[in-house]
Scaffold this active site. Structure first.
Site, PDB file in Angstrom:
ATOM      1  N   ARG A  21      20.250   5.373  14.176  1.00  0.00           N
ATOM      2  CA  ARG A  21      20.424   4.292  13.210  1.00  0.00           C
ATOM      3  C   ARG A  21      20.286   2.930  13.900  1.00  0.00           C
ATOM      4  O   ARG A  21      19.710   1.987  13.366  1.00  0.00           O
ATOM      5  CB  ARG A  21      21.806   4.418  12.549  1.00  0.00           C
ATOM      6  CG  ARG A  21      21.976   3.498  11.362  1.00  0.00           C
ATOM      7  CD  ARG A  21      23.325   3.673  10.716  1.00  0.00           C
ATOM      8  NE  ARG A  21      24.362   3.040  11.492  1.00  0.00           N
ATOM      9  CZ  ARG A  21      25.399   2.382  10.977  1.00  0.00           C
ATOM     10  NH1 ARG A  21      25.531   2.315   9.674  1.00  0.00           N
ATOM     11  NH2 ARG A  21      26.320   1.843  11.730  1.00  0.00           N
TER      12      ARG A  21
ATOM     13  N   ALA B  14       0.829  -1.222   0.000  1.00  0.00           N
ATOM     14  CA  ALA B  14       0.000   0.000   0.000  1.00  0.00           C
ATOM     15  C   ALA B  14       0.858   1.265   0.000  1.00  0.00           C
ATOM     16  O   ALA B  14       0.329   2.374  -0.012  1.00  0.00           O
ATOM     17  CB  ALA B  14      -0.919  -0.005   1.228  1.00  0.00           C
TER      18      ALA B  14
ATOM     19  N   ASP C  84      20.919   2.244  -7.578  1.00  0.00           N
ATOM     20  CA  ASP C  84      22.192   2.978  -7.550  1.00  0.00           C
ATOM     21  C   ASP C  84      22.927   2.801  -8.878  1.00  0.00           C
ATOM     22  O   ASP C  84      23.514   3.746  -9.411  1.00  0.00           O
ATOM     23  CB  ASP C  84      23.039   2.467  -6.383  1.00  0.00           C
ATOM     24  CG  ASP C  84      22.259   2.510  -5.083  1.00  0.00           C
ATOM     25  OD1 ASP C  84      21.926   3.601  -4.632  1.00  0.00           O
ATOM     26  OD2 ASP C  84      21.940   1.430  -4.541  1.00  0.00           O
TER      27      ASP C  84
ATOM     28  N   ALA D 262      13.360  -2.851   1.366  1.00  0.00           N
ATOM     29  CA  ALA D 262      13.216  -1.987   2.551  1.00  0.00           C
ATOM     30  C   ALA D 262      14.565  -1.768   3.217  1.00  0.00           C
ATOM     31  O   ALA D 262      15.348  -2.704   3.386  1.00  0.00           O
ATOM     32  CB  ALA D 262      12.255  -2.619   3.542  1.00  0.00           C
ATOM     33  N   ASN D 263      14.819  -0.535   3.584  1.00  0.00           N
ATOM     34  CA  ASN D 263      16.104  -0.192   4.198  1.00  0.00           C
ATOM     35  C   ASN D 263      16.156  -0.490   5.686  1.00  0.00           C
ATOM     36  O   ASN D 263      15.136  -0.424   6.353  1.00  0.00           O
ATOM     37  CB  ASN D 263      16.371   1.301   3.975  1.00  0.00           C
ATOM     38  CG  ASN D 263      16.858   1.537   2.563  1.00  0.00           C
ATOM     39  OD1 ASN D 263      17.669   0.782   2.048  1.00  0.00           O
ATOM     40  ND2 ASN D 263      16.348   2.585   1.927  1.00  0.00           N
TER      41      ASN D 263
ATOM     42  N   HIS E 106      23.776  -0.520   0.167  1.00  0.00           N
ATOM     43  CA  HIS E 106      22.880   0.508  -0.392  1.00  0.00           C
ATOM     44  C   HIS E 106      22.756   1.623   0.653  1.00  0.00           C
ATOM     45  O   HIS E 106      21.806   1.676   1.427  1.00  0.00           O
ATOM     46  CB  HIS E 106      21.506  -0.091  -0.718  1.00  0.00           C
ATOM     47  CG  HIS E 106      20.486   0.973  -1.031  1.00  0.00           C
ATOM     48  ND1 HIS E 106      20.536   1.731  -2.168  1.00  0.00           N
ATOM     49  CD2 HIS E 106      19.419   1.419  -0.335  1.00  0.00           C
ATOM     50  CE1 HIS E 106      19.543   2.595  -2.166  1.00  0.00           C
ATOM     51  NE2 HIS E 106      18.856   2.430  -1.057  1.00  0.00           N
TER      52      HIS E 106
HETATM   53  N1  LIG Z   1      16.993  -0.359  -1.795  1.00  0.00           N
HETATM   54  C1  LIG Z   1      16.609   0.722  -2.446  1.00  0.00           C
HETATM   55  O1  LIG Z   1      17.188   1.075  -3.499  1.00  0.00           O
HETATM   56  C2  LIG Z   1      15.461   1.576  -1.946  1.00  0.00           C
HETATM   57  C3  LIG Z   1      15.046   2.687  -2.702  1.00  0.00           C
HETATM   58  C4  LIG Z   1      13.965   3.438  -2.254  1.00  0.00           C
HETATM   59  C5  LIG Z   1      13.335   3.111  -1.056  1.00  0.00           C
HETATM   60  N2  LIG Z   1      13.788   2.048  -0.327  1.00  0.00           N
HETATM   61  C6  LIG Z   1      13.129   1.642   0.917  1.00  0.00           C
HETATM   62  O2  LIG Z   1      11.913   0.976   0.575  1.00  0.00           O
HETATM   63  C7  LIG Z   1      11.018   1.032   1.687  1.00  0.00           C
HETATM   64  C8  LIG Z   1       9.627   1.428   1.224  1.00  0.00           C
HETATM   65  O3  LIG Z   1       9.637   2.730   0.682  1.00  0.00           O
HETATM   66  P1  LIG Z   1       8.243   3.463   0.352  1.00  0.00           P
HETATM   67  O4  LIG Z   1       8.622   4.787  -0.202  1.00  0.00           O
HETATM   68  O5  LIG Z   1       7.350   2.576  -0.423  1.00  0.00           O
HETATM   69  O6  LIG Z   1       7.681   3.651   1.822  1.00  0.00           O
HETATM   70  P2  LIG Z   1       6.159   3.822   2.280  1.00  0.00           P
HETATM   71  O7  LIG Z   1       6.231   4.269   3.715  1.00  0.00           O
HETATM   72  O8  LIG Z   1       5.387   4.625   1.293  1.00  0.00           O
HETATM   73  O9  LIG Z   1       5.581   2.330   2.222  1.00  0.00           O
HETATM   74  C9  LIG Z   1       6.007   1.328   3.087  1.00  0.00           C
HETATM   75  C10 LIG Z   1       4.837   0.390   3.293  1.00  0.00           C
HETATM   76  O10 LIG Z   1       5.295  -0.686   4.117  1.00  0.00           O
HETATM   77  C11 LIG Z   1       4.263  -0.978   5.023  1.00  0.00           C
HETATM   78  N3  LIG Z   1       4.806  -1.713   6.160  1.00  0.00           N
HETATM   79  C12 LIG Z   1       5.383  -1.225   7.293  1.00  0.00           C
HETATM   80  N4  LIG Z   1       5.730  -2.237   8.109  1.00  0.00           N
HETATM   81  C13 LIG Z   1       5.392  -3.377   7.484  1.00  0.00           C
HETATM   82  C14 LIG Z   1       5.493  -4.746   7.820  1.00  0.00           C
HETATM   83  N5  LIG Z   1       5.999  -5.144   8.994  1.00  0.00           N
HETATM   84  N6  LIG Z   1       5.038  -5.665   6.936  1.00  0.00           N
HETATM   85  C15 LIG Z   1       4.491  -5.286   5.762  1.00  0.00           C
HETATM   86  N7  LIG Z   1       4.362  -4.002   5.386  1.00  0.00           N
HETATM   87  C16 LIG Z   1       4.814  -3.055   6.234  1.00  0.00           C
HETATM   88  C17 LIG Z   1       3.670   0.385   5.367  1.00  0.00           C
HETATM   89  O11 LIG Z   1       2.381   0.284   5.941  1.00  0.00           O
HETATM   90  C18 LIG Z   1       3.665   1.056   4.013  1.00  0.00           C
HETATM   91  O12 LIG Z   1       2.459   0.807   3.299  1.00  0.00           O
HETATM   92  C19 LIG Z   1      11.674   1.996   2.679  1.00  0.00           C
HETATM   93  O13 LIG Z   1      12.357   1.226   3.651  1.00  0.00           O
HETATM   94  C20 LIG Z   1      12.672   2.758   1.825  1.00  0.00           C
HETATM   95  O14 LIG Z   1      13.728   3.277   2.597  1.00  0.00           O
HETATM   96  C21 LIG Z   1      14.830   1.282  -0.762  1.00  0.00           C
END
Ligand SMILES: NC(=O)c1ccc[n+]([C@@H]2O[C@H](COP(=O)([O-])OP(=O)(O)OC[C@H]3O[C@@H](n4cnc5c(N)ncnc54)[C@H](O)[C@@H]3O)[C@@H](O)[C@H]2O)c1
Length: 332
Positions: free
Chosen positions: A101, A16, A162, A133-134, A190
């Site tokens: 962190r 979502a 990246d 997820a980070n 990352h």
């Molecule tokens: N590796 C990469 O290159 C990269 C790039 C961009 C973003 N990210 C990471 O991706 C993640 C998501 O980014 P976003 O912009 O979609 O964030 P967002 O906050 O819009 O969406 C995250 C979703 O995860 C859900 N969530 C939270 N805890 C959860 C759980 N335990 N189980 C299942 N769902 C859960 C939230 O309700 C939300 O809908 C972040 O951690 C962000 O830092 C990583």
């Protein structure tokens, strides 16, 4: 007429959220698994996001995607991970203002321990996993320590964004098409310590170092630009990268599923154990890889200066520290 393929089950966690919204059309529209591969979409999020997820499901139905053979939308890990073949894990706890962190690592470690345990119990034993997820590399490592029955090689972390950022920056500088810049490599985490390496990259057969002819930019400014690009997007948009992250997930999964083309090298966060670059075992570290039959292999033999080796070790050190912090917080 060729027979229709069996659908594969693909789970997207955090479905979502922002990235989920940009990613679902790519997966459902056949851009990851191909135009002939039917899928059953499993969409996971947490209870407060269920109403929003319901709206996302309505929109998927309204897109009438020919490849989507079913949608499971749930806040239950057991239901979400049931028999899944591919897992794209985007859900996690975001960094809040003032959060250390260490606390972010501990919070996400608990999510990825639980995710690993349920995935191990419920998913296909050949499930292929991409953690987005980070902190992505460390979440992937935490997950992998809790999935004893899924091969460690099946657990990866996203550094393709990246890599794409690096190609985009170089192409812009050369006034060229980004697709003409090949084999930019990301080493390490990352995070801001990652090391974007360009000495195997080229543009239409000419080495990037020759084409750009500016060592000080390539060895300093370029590296800092790639390292800070995510923060720049946050500062401008108020949200972290979502469109480009979804696009990179599409590229990562597409190449893992279909294999890399001859001569193509891509970057993925993968198990460092036994790697040819002297990086410690037991990390999820980004390396240059090629992929065949859904198995990646690290490409060795890149020439490295002492300064480049130091950059590789700096990002390795950060990953070791993150791993230690997770162990300390969760008795892994
Ligand atoms: N590796 C990469 O290159 C990269 C790039 C961009 C973003 N990210 C990471 O991706 C993640 C998501 O980014 P976003 O912009 O979609 O964030 P967002 O906050 O819009 O969406 C995250 C979703 O995860 C859900 N969530 C939270 N805890 C959860 C759980 N335990 N189980 C299942 N769902 C859960 C939230 O309700 C939300 O809908 C972040 O951690 C962000 O830092 C990583």
């Amino acid at each position: 007429m060729s027979e229709e393929k069996e659908p594969i089950r693909v789970v997207i966690s955090g479905a979502a959220g922002q990235i989920g919204y940009a990613l679902i059309p790519l997966v459902a529209g056949g851009k990851t698994f191909g135009p002939n591969q039917p899928i059953i979409l499993h969409l996971l999020d947490i209870p407060p996001a269920m109403k929003c997820l319901g709206g996302v499901v309505m929109e998927i139905e309204d897109c009438a995607y020919p490849l989507v053979r079913g949608i499971v939308a749930t806040d239950s890990y057991e239901v979400a991970f049931d028999k899944v073949d591919w897992a794209i894990l985007v859900g996690g706890f975001p960094r809040k203002k003032g959060m250390l962190r260490k606390d972010l690592l501990a919070k996400n470690a608990s999510i990825y321990i639980e995710t690993g345990k349920v995935l191990d119990r419920c998913a296909s034993k050949d499930c292929h996993v991409l953690v987005v997820a980070n902190p992505a590399n460390t979440n992937a490592n935490t997950l992998s320590m809790n999935t004893p029955s899924i091969p460690r090689g099946n657990i990866t972390a996203l550094t393709r964004l990246d890599m794409n950022r690096g190609a985009g920056i170089l192409a812009k500088r050369l006034g060229a098409k980004p697709s003409d810049v090949t084999n930019v490599t990301i080493f390490g985490n990352h995070s801001k310590t990652q090391f974007p390496y360009i000495d195997r990259a080229d543009i239409n057969g000419t080495p990037i170092r020759t084409a750009i002819n500016d060592d000080s930019f390539l060895d300093q400014g370029f590296i800092t630009q790639v390292q800070n690009r995510g923060a720049e997007v946050i500062a401008a948009r108020g949200f972290s990268s979502a469109m480009s992250a979804a696009n990179a997930i599409k590229d990562h999964v597409h190449d893992w599923f279909h294999g890399t083309k001859p001569g193509q090298i891509v970057s993925m966060g993968v198990d460092s154990t036994g790697n040819p670059y002297g990086i410690a075992d037991g990390l999820i570290y980004s390396f240059p890889v090629t992929i065949k039959n859904r198995e990646w292999a690290i490409v060795g033999g890149f020439s490295l200066t002492d300064a480049q080796r130091t950059l590789m070790q700096t990002t390795e050190k950060e990953l070791k520290e993150e791993k230690d912090e997770v162990s300390a917080s969760s008795n892994l």
